[in-house]
Design a protein around this motif. Structure first.
Motif, PDB file in Angstrom:
ATOM      1  N   ASN A 104       0.877  -1.166   0.000  1.00 13.91           N
ATOM      2  CA  ASN A 104       0.000   0.000   0.000  1.00 13.91           C
ATOM      3  C   ASN A 104       0.918   1.221   0.000  1.00 13.91           C
ATOM      4  O   ASN A 104       1.533   1.537   1.012  1.00 13.91           O
ATOM      5  CB  ASN A 104      -0.891   0.025   1.247  1.00 13.91           C
ATOM      6  CG  ASN A 104      -1.952  -1.063   1.215  1.00 13.91           C
ATOM      7  OD1 ASN A 104      -2.387  -1.480   0.147  1.00 13.91           O
ATOM      8  ND2 ASN A 104      -2.365  -1.521   2.386  1.00 13.91           N
ATOM      9  N   ALA A 105       1.022   1.870  -1.149  1.00 10.76           N
ATOM     10  CA  ALA A 105       1.982   2.967  -1.305  1.00 10.76           C
ATOM     11  C   ALA A 105       1.346   4.297  -0.940  1.00 10.76           C
ATOM     12  O   ALA A 105       0.279   4.642  -1.478  1.00 10.76           O
ATOM     13  CB  ALA A 105       2.488   3.013  -2.739  1.00 10.76           C
ATOM     14  N   ARG A 106       2.002   5.025  -0.066  1.00  5.04           N
ATOM     15  CA  ARG A 106       1.542   6.385   0.218  1.00  5.04           C
ATOM     16  C   ARG A 106       1.610   7.212  -1.066  1.00  5.04           C
ATOM     17  O   ARG A 106       2.520   7.029  -1.882  1.00  5.04           O
ATOM     18  CB  ARG A 106       2.422   7.039   1.284  1.00  5.04           C
ATOM     19  CG  ARG A 106       2.259   6.404   2.643  1.00  5.04           C
ATOM     20  CD  ARG A 106       2.998   7.201   3.710  1.00  5.04           C
ATOM     21  NE  ARG A 106       2.897   6.502   4.986  1.00  5.04           N
ATOM     22  CZ  ARG A 106       3.191   7.035   6.171  1.00  5.04           C
ATOM     23  NH1 ARG A 106       3.631   8.283   6.229  1.00  5.04           N
ATOM     24  NH2 ARG A 106       3.073   6.336   7.278  1.00  5.04           N
ATOM     25  N   GLU A 107       0.690   8.149  -1.206  1.00  2.00           N
ATOM     26  CA  GLU A 107       0.612   8.944  -2.439  1.00  2.00           C
ATOM     27  C   GLU A 107       1.974   9.528  -2.809  1.00  2.00           C
ATOM     28  O   GLU A 107       2.400   9.466  -3.963  1.00  2.00           O
ATOM     29  CB  GLU A 107      -0.425  10.061  -2.256  1.00  2.00           C
ATOM     30  CG  GLU A 107      -0.670  10.859  -3.510  1.00  2.00           C
ATOM     31  CD  GLU A 107      -1.804  11.859  -3.335  1.00  2.00           C
ATOM     32  OE1 GLU A 107      -2.097  12.243  -2.174  1.00  2.00           O
ATOM     33  OE2 GLU A 107      -2.391  12.256  -4.350  1.00  2.00           O
ATOM     34  N   ARG A 108       2.677  10.065  -1.816  1.00  2.00           N
ATOM     35  CA  ARG A 108       3.951  10.724  -2.092  1.00  2.00           C
ATOM     36  C   ARG A 108       5.016   9.753  -2.581  1.00  2.00           C
ATOM     37  O   ARG A 108       5.980  10.152  -3.256  1.00  2.00           O
ATOM     38  CB  ARG A 108       4.451  11.410  -0.804  1.00  2.00           C
ATOM     39  CG  ARG A 108       5.011  12.782  -1.003  1.00  2.00           C
ATOM     40  CD  ARG A 108       5.893  13.185   0.180  1.00  2.00           C
ATOM     41  NE  ARG A 108       7.252  12.682   0.027  1.00  2.00           N
ATOM     42  CZ  ARG A 108       8.185  12.773   0.959  1.00  2.00           C
ATOM     43  NH1 ARG A 108       7.898  13.302   2.128  1.00  2.00           N
ATOM     44  NH2 ARG A 108       9.395  12.312   0.746  1.00  2.00           N
ATOM     45  N   GLY A 131      -3.409   8.629   5.486  1.00  2.00           N
ATOM     46  CA  GLY A 131      -3.657   9.400   4.272  1.00  2.00           C
ATOM     47  C   GLY A 131      -3.901   8.533   3.059  1.00  2.00           C
ATOM     48  O   GLY A 131      -4.120   7.325   3.179  1.00  2.00           O
ATOM     49  N   PRO A 132      -3.863   9.161   1.847  1.00  2.00           N
ATOM     50  CA  PRO A 132      -4.189   8.449   0.616  1.00  2.00           C
ATOM     51  C   PRO A 132      -3.093   7.462   0.186  1.00  2.00           C
ATOM     52  O   PRO A 132      -1.902   7.754   0.301  1.00  2.00           O
ATOM     53  CB  PRO A 132      -4.346   9.567  -0.420  1.00  2.00           C
ATOM     54  CG  PRO A 132      -3.777  10.790   0.176  1.00  2.00           C
ATOM     55  CD  PRO A 132      -3.630  10.595   1.643  1.00  2.00           C
ATOM     56  N   HIS A 133      -3.536   6.323  -0.321  1.00  4.07           N
ATOM     57  CA  HIS A 133      -2.639   5.248  -0.767  1.00  4.07           C
ATOM     58  C   HIS A 133      -3.170   4.638  -2.067  1.00  4.07           C
ATOM     59  O   HIS A 133      -4.359   4.723  -2.354  1.00  4.07           O
ATOM     60  CB  HIS A 133      -2.576   4.103   0.252  1.00  4.07           C
ATOM     61  CG  HIS A 133      -1.881   4.426   1.530  1.00  4.07           C
ATOM     62  ND1 HIS A 133      -2.392   5.281   2.472  1.00  4.07           N
ATOM     63  CD2 HIS A 133      -0.714   3.966   2.043  1.00  4.07           C
ATOM     64  CE1 HIS A 133      -1.553   5.351   3.498  1.00  4.07           C
ATOM     65  NE2 HIS A 133      -0.528   4.565   3.262  1.00  4.07           N
TER      66      HIS A 133
END
Ligand SMILES: CC(C)(COP(=O)(O)OP(=O)(O)OC[C@H]1O[C@@H](n2cnc3c(N)ncnc32)[C@H](O)[C@@H]1OP(=O)(O)O)[C@@H](O)C(=O)NCCC(=O)NCCS
Length: 140
Positions: A104-108, A131-133
């Protein structure tokens, strides 16, 4: 760029990924059976990554591993250390004949994983408090 212990990896993982939380908030139940890699600058651990077996049913083949706790010390980010430690994990995975890693990769961090050959596998979703992933994977 060796394998490191859980005890070595946790302080850096916690400081970068769960700041303002106790270190226990950055622990994974799978840590005791996980592998942990680290890159050192001199004696100082500057980047770490963890992985453990976890299948996603939609990828079919069993024996997949999940990447967790990818973190580079803030003061030395964008100097290549994260790339080195991720490559170390992927090289180990190839040697172990692991078919696929996912995370699950963080947006950044999505461009970082894309640059290392991962593909985006989901829409953006929110993980509460973080946060977003997007789900990303790499077939070895
Ligand atoms: C995401 C993260 C782990 C990347 O680690 P890093 O050590 O900064 O990674 P690298 O230096 O190898 O690569 C990062 C960027 O620096 C750039 N870079 C790499 N080597 C470089 C160099 N020698 N000189 C200048 N820039 C360089 C790359 O272009 C790369 O860009 P990209 O993000 O588009 O891939 C790090 O930014 C981090 O810990 N972030 C906070 C926690 C986090 O989000 N973790 C991921 C959770 S899924």
């Amino acid at each position: 760029m060796p394998r490191i212990s859980f005890e070595q990896c946790l302080p850096l993982r916690a400081r970068i990924l769960r700041p303002n939380h106790p270190a226990t908030a950055a622990q994974f139940p799978q840590d005791p059976s996980a592998v942990h890699f680290g890159v050192f600058d001199g004696d100082v651990l500057v980047s770490t990554v963890t992985a453990h077996p976890e299948d996603r049913a939609e990828y079919g083949e069993a024996g997949q591993w999940r990447i967790r706790g990818m973190a580079t010390d803030t003061v030395v980010q964008s100097k290549g250390f994260g790339g080195l430690v991720l490559k170390e994990l992927l090289d180990w995975g190839r040697a172990e004949r692991i078919p696929l890693f996912w995370c699950n990769a963080r947006e950044r961090a999505i461009p970082f994983y894309l640059r290392h050959g991962f593909t985006v596998e989901s829409e953006m979703f929110d993980i509460a408090g973080i946060g977003p992933h997007k789900v990303m994977k790499i077939v070895l």
